[in-house]
Design a protein around this motif. Structure first.
Motif, PDB file in Angstrom:
ATOM      1  N   SER A  80      23.447 -41.460  12.890  1.00  0.00           N
ATOM      2  CA  SER A  80      24.707 -40.712  12.971  1.00  0.00           C
ATOM      3  C   SER A  80      24.598 -39.322  12.367  1.00  0.00           C
ATOM      4  N   HIS A 185      28.719 -49.588   7.918  1.00  0.00           N
ATOM      5  CA  HIS A 185      28.331 -48.332   8.575  1.00  0.00           C
ATOM      6  C   HIS A 185      27.362 -48.636   9.710  1.00  0.00           C
ATOM      7  N   ASP A 187      26.913 -47.259  12.392  1.00  0.00           N
ATOM      8  CA  ASP A 187      26.338 -46.040  12.990  1.00  0.00           C
ATOM      9  C   ASP A 187      25.127 -45.547  12.201  1.00  0.00           C
ATOM     10  N   TRP A 188      24.888 -46.097  11.022  1.00  0.00           N
ATOM     11  CA  TRP A 188      23.709 -45.724  10.245  1.00  0.00           C
ATOM     12  C   TRP A 188      22.473 -46.540  10.654  1.00  0.00           C
TER      13      TRP A 188
END
Length: 760
Positions: A80, A185, A187-188
């Motif tokens: 991300s 998270h 998206d990490w």
């Protein structure tokens, strides 16, 4: 005293309550954007806001670890675009603030994703931070490298492997912090989201529950449900929000008379309540097959009494009496863990009562001491519901409890390490497809190969373990990924038995060796017969028996095997035979060595040019044989003998359904067999099938022929009719096949009988 809600008393439940009641239950708490993206500020906040006070030495080491991590991740970002070092900081914050670990774990969280084989060698880590940090990072790398593609199919085995590989419990806790950060998270994370969710669902959620990390377990469940069933999640979430004010009013109405009466008897108490999690509510809806509105126990009430230990039981039952005097209890829902606490130490009194509006409400009654024990996790909720049995890790897990309950333990206290040895009793390895296999400690490549299939084990020449070729003696290690290498020229050898650990491998090797021995023995027998012909000596059982005794062997098979493998000197054998023959010359002619003395009369063994014929009958007591159950031969049948692996002989009819296969695959173990007639032969079982027209009296006529005409004893009779036909099965006792043929012939003449056949 009345406190609302539960989270007022337990810090970690603040987050739990927000999951259930906030507008977006899984929203991560916001922070100053500058602080969130500034690694140095977050590091200093981690140090200063830690529940555990860091010493000056601890702070120095944590800052050093951050500096090393920051240097390695200086130009690296998550998918991300977030600086990678922030991900490690986030894991360190979870480990310290939410799980309650100390500076050692913070250091490991900061360094955990650095390649310890190249970028930052493990020896350098030992020099910079000590053995404990190095060992934790090695353990973390080991469990992180496990192949979890098929985890949903064998989650219990994965959990066992996961726990068995760890010496320091902080490895598990840091890994949980890592996965909690990942699920917050996504998206990490580079890995597929479905794979991440499966891993958390089947591996980390049960472990978090087992360790008593209830807030971690609850958040895992919430986020997994939101990913897998977002519509259902949001529907239940909205209904919880819509009913929040009504629920709070209802709880106050429910508790008001209870609180009044408890004060009236002078009890010192606290009342807590909580709304159950969305996954828990959904599970109840599915299990009870009801809608949200029909789930009666959306929340639970807990009454906690301050009491001296000697008065605990009395006070708890006083509370129970007061509650059940006000509200009608459901006797089927009473759970008394006061008199008989759970093995975990959990003590409480649970009841379900009918509250206002005819709604069932769960009430838990316990003392302050009992509540403290339960809240610290001794009574792990999933365990007493029977979710997972982990008896072999109880000692190890109790040490984790000690870490969580005593965060001020010395930094490198030995109690962090597992004291149980049970984890060394098994090893867990993977097949090339990712299936997990369990073997006893000390198992080798051969154990793995025979565990797959006997043929794979018999032809195994080695394996490729973690992409490296290893020999068959290689001892399996936890987490190994194994691909067996085979060769058509490979055969089991006797020394294989010395380095296998499983009974399956051992028995398969012995069986294959025995098979090979019989094949070799067949060749050895031919060699001996040819030599005897060359020496002008006739083969006989007496001669073979003498050689077996001379060489101190057990059977003729052993003798023939020695000839085939050239372990007997033929010149020496000839000398032994000649001396034996010379010793017999004065007693009887040499021709008498061709066979054993023949009994005369009815029991005489007939002459036969083939000396390998086995004669069987009641008169031969020293021959180890039995009749095969697959074809149940009787005296007079055409039969053959088959030498079993155990060394005995099984007698089969030549019409046996297994005969063709035995002759084709094991010709060298087949013996010619002939019966010895006897006047006092015992009766044998024979099975007959009789079919015909279902006429009046036909069954009676059949049984009359059997019992009266031929005096045959019936052991079992079963007749069934199908329309106008009957199908009968009869077990009879006959002397031999001639006796049986007479019976079949007479039965065939009974009116209404169409066919009589002997069953195999």
């Amino acid at each position: 005293m009345l406190s609302y809600p539960w989270s007022h008393c337990l810090i970690f439940n603040c987050f739990y309550l927000s999951l259930c009641l906030c507008a977006h239950p899984l929203a991560v708490s916001t922070m100053n954007p500058g602080l969130a993206n500034d690694p140095l500020q977050r590091l200093e906040k981690l140090i200063s806001k830690s529940p555990i006070k860091f010493s000056s030495q601890d702070i120095e080491l944590v800052r050093k670890a951050f500096a090393i991590a920051n240097r390695y991740y200086e130009h690296k970002e998550t998918p991300s675009g977030t600086p990678y070092v922030l991900r490690n900081l986030d894991i360190a914050e979870i480990a310290v603030k939410e799980i309650g670990l100390g500076p050692t774990s913070a250091i490991c969280a900061l360094l955990h994703s650095i390649d310890i084989n190249s970028d930052y060698p493990i020896q350098s880590i030992r020099d910079d931070f000590g053995d404990h940090v190095a060992d934790i990072l090695v353990g973390f790398n080991q469990i992180s490298s496990l192949a979890t593609e098929r985890i949903s199919l064998q989650s219990e085995a994965f959990r066992t492997l996961f726990l068995s590989m760890v010496d320091d419990m902080r490895v598990i806790l840091i890994r949980l912090a890592h996965r909690l950060s990942d699920i917050r998270h996504p998206d990490w994370v580079q890995e597929k989201q479905q794979s991440l969710m499966d891993e958390i669902k089947h591996l980390y959620t049960p472990i978090a529950h087992r360790l008593g990390l209830y807030h971690v377990k609850t958040e895992f469940e919430e986020r997994i449900m939101l990913y897998e069933h977002p519509d259902v999640y949001k529907q239940i979430e909205e209904k919880i929000q819509q009913t929040k004010s009504k629920r709070e009013v209802y709880i106050q109405d429910f508790l008001r008379p209870i609180e009044h009466d408890l004060h009236g008897v002078g009890l010192d108490f606290t009342i807590k309540w909580r709304t159950k999690s969305i996954p828990s509510i959904w599970a109840k809806m599915k299990n009870q097959q009801v809608d949200f509105e029909e789930v009666y126990d959306l929340f639970a009430i807990r009454v906690i009494v301050t009491s001296k230990q000697k008065n605990e039981l009395e006070d708890c039952w006083r509370v129970y009496s007061i509650v059940t005097n006000i509200y009608q209890p459901n006797p089927k829902r009473l759970r008394n863990w006061l008199s008989s606490p759970k093995a975990t130490g959990y003590e409480s009194l649970h009841t379900t009562v009918l509250g206002p509006g005819n709604r069932w409400v769960e009430v838990q009654i316990r003392t302050t001491r009992m509540d403290e024990i339960a809240e610290k996790g001794q009574a792990a909720h999933w365990q007493y519901k029977g979710v997972m049995d982990r008896k072999n890790t109880e000692d190890w897990l109790s040490q984790v409890r000690e870490i969580l309950e005593n965060p001020q333990l010395p930094l490198h206290d030995s109690s962090y390490r597992s004291k149980t040895t049970s984890k060394h009793q098994s090893v867990f390895v993977f097949t090339p497809k990712g299936d997990l296999k369990q073997f006893p400690a000390g198992a080798t490549i051969l154990d793995f190969a025979f565990g797959i299939h006997s043929d794979v084990g018999a032809t195994c020449k080695g394996a490729r373990v973690n992409e490296k070729v290893v020999p068959i003696r290689y001892v399996l290690q936890n987490g190994d990924k194994i691909d067996i290498l085979t060769s058509k020229n490979q055969k089991p050898k006797l020394d294989w038995l010395s380095f296998v650990a499983t009974e399956k491998a051992r028995s398969r090797i012995k069986r294959t060796l025995k098979e090979e021995k019989y094949k070799e023995a067949d060749l050895g027998r031919e060699i001996l017969i040819r030599k005897l012909k060359n020496w002008k000596i006739k083969n006989s059982d007496i001669l073979i028996n003498h050689l077996v005794k001379h060489y101190k062997l057990d059977t003729g098979i052993d003798l023939y095997y020695l000839f085939a493998t050239q372990k007997i000197d033929l010149a020496q054998v000839k000398n032994v035979i000649q001396k034996f023959l010379e010793s017999q010359q004065d007693e009887k002619p040499f021709d008498s060595l061709q066979a054993e003395p023949k009994p005369e009369g009815r029991n005489a063994i007939p002459d036969d040019d083939n000396n390998d014929v086995l004669y069987i009958g009641e008169q031969l007591k020293n021959v180890d044989y039995r009749f095969a159950k697959c074809c149940t031969p009787i005296p007079g049948d055409q039969v053959f003998g088959f030498i079993t692996i155990q060394g005995g002989i099984t007698i089969h009819r030549k019409s046996c359904p297994n005969a063709a296969r035995l002759f084709e695959r094991y010709q060298y173990r087949v013996l010619d067999v002939k019966w010895i007639s006897s006047s006092d032969a015992k009766f044998s079982l024979a099975n007959l099938r009789i079919t015909g027209r279902d006429e009046l009296g036909v069954v009676g006529a059949i049984t009359t022929v059997i019992t009266n005409d031929l005096r045959v004893n019936m052991r079992a009779v079963n007749f069934q009719t199908r329309g106008k036909l009957f199908d009968g099965h009869i077990t009879v006792m006959v002397k031999d096949n001639e006796h049986l043929d007479q019976l079949i012939h007479k039965l065939g003449k009974v009116p209404g009988v169409d066919k009589v056949v002997r069953m195999k």
